[in-house]
Design a protein around this motif. Structure first.
Motif, short mmCIF file in Angstrom:
data_model
loop_
_atom_site.label_atom_id
_atom_site.label_comp_id
_atom_site.label_asym_id
_atom_site.label_seq_id
_atom_site.Cartn_x
_atom_site.Cartn_y
_atom_site.Cartn_z
N GLU A 66 0.84 -1.19 0.00
CA GLU A 66 0.00 0.00 0.00
C GLU A 66 0.88 1.25 0.00
N ARG A 78 2.24 -5.82 8.11
CA ARG A 78 0.89 -5.26 8.16
C ARG A 78 -0.14 -6.30 7.72
N GLU A 79 0.15 -6.97 6.61
CA GLU A 79 -0.77 -7.97 6.11
C GLU A 79 -0.90 -9.15 7.08
N GLN A 81 -0.63 -9.01 10.31
CA GLN A 81 -1.47 -8.57 11.41
C GLN A 81 -2.94 -8.58 11.00
N GLU A 82 -3.21 -8.13 9.78
CA GLU A 82 -4.59 -8.09 9.31
C GLU A 82 -5.17 -9.49 9.10
N GLU A 83 -4.36 -10.43 8.63
CA GLU A 83 -4.87 -11.74 8.26
C GLU A 83 -4.88 -12.74 9.41
N ASP A 85 -3.72 -11.85 12.80
CA ASP A 85 -3.63 -11.16 14.09
C ASP A 85 -2.25 -11.34 14.73
N ASN A 124 -8.56 -13.98 10.04
CA ASN A 124 -9.53 -13.00 9.54
C ASN A 124 -10.48 -13.75 8.60
N GLU A 127 -10.95 -13.27 4.87
CA GLU A 127 -9.93 -13.69 3.91
C GLU A 127 -9.50 -15.15 4.06
#
Length: 206
Positions: A66, A78-79, A81-83, A85, A124, A127
């Motif tokens: 990004e 970052r990804e 953490q998003e996917e 945790d 997540n 996804e």
């Protein structure tokens, strides 16, 4: 395998470069590390069946870069953490591998990181439908390695894959995994994949 040895091998490695201008992405290869500093497992995910791309496929956590990402290591963290945790503060970055090209024309950088045992991770569900761990010794046991033949531009390639229980680990994920094993763990698994090159369109040859 000690994490310090893997880190040393990654730092000595001279990854290839691909100068073709393409969209960028990064994945994290998370190595579970015990109290003795030994890497014991690799964390993988399975993409949710409702996803438009890569549905049902096994993958490392990761995604597209990004505009706010300072570099591709930050993208991978970052990804992750998003996917799954995964707190970025829990990851010790060991190094990066050379880029590979996905079949969608994206330049992907694998980032190798060490994470402690017994982390609480959560998928997540937008996804993923699964987070699972595979022992490193499973991947280094050549009896578990399979090869499938793919063709592109009149050339045939032997593509690595693994079947771990219900999970088929293949495609770009298997290619990045095997290259990591060869560099970080000093295995000698044959690897000649079209994804290493800027030409990335191929079809499977059964």
């Amino acid at each position: 395998m000690l994490i310090t040895d893997i880190e040393r091998r990654l730092h000595k490695h001279q990854p290839r470069s691909i100068d073709t201008p393409l969209p960028e992405a990064a994945v994290l290869i998370p190595l579970v590390t015990n109290d003795q500093g030994q890497a014991t497992e690799i964390i993988l995910t399975r993409r949710a069946s409702h996803m438009n791309k890569h549905s049902g496929e096994v993958a490392f956590p990761g995604g597209k870069r990004e505009d706010d990402d300072h570099n591709l290591i930050q993208t991978a963290l970052r990804e992750s953490q998003e996917e799954i945790d995964l707190n970025p503060a829990s990851v010790q970055i060991l190094g990066t591998m050379g880029p590979v090209i996905s079949r969608f024309g994206i330049k992907v950088i694998p980032v190798v990181g060490s994470v402690p045992e017994n982390l609480s991770l959560n998928a997540n569900i937008e996804e993923l439908d699964r987070i699972f761990h595979v022992p490193l010794e499973f991947f280094t046991n050549l009896d578990n390695l399979q090869f499938h033949h793919w063709s592109m531009n009149d050339k045939t390639y032997s593509m690595p894959s693994y079947q771990y229980g219900e999970y088929l680990i293949w495609g770009l994920t298997a290619i990045m995994l095997v290259e990591f094993l060869n560099v970080g763990l000093n295995t000698t698994i044959p690897l000649d994949a079209p994804q290493f090159h800027a030409s990335h369109s191929f079809t499977q040859n059964r």
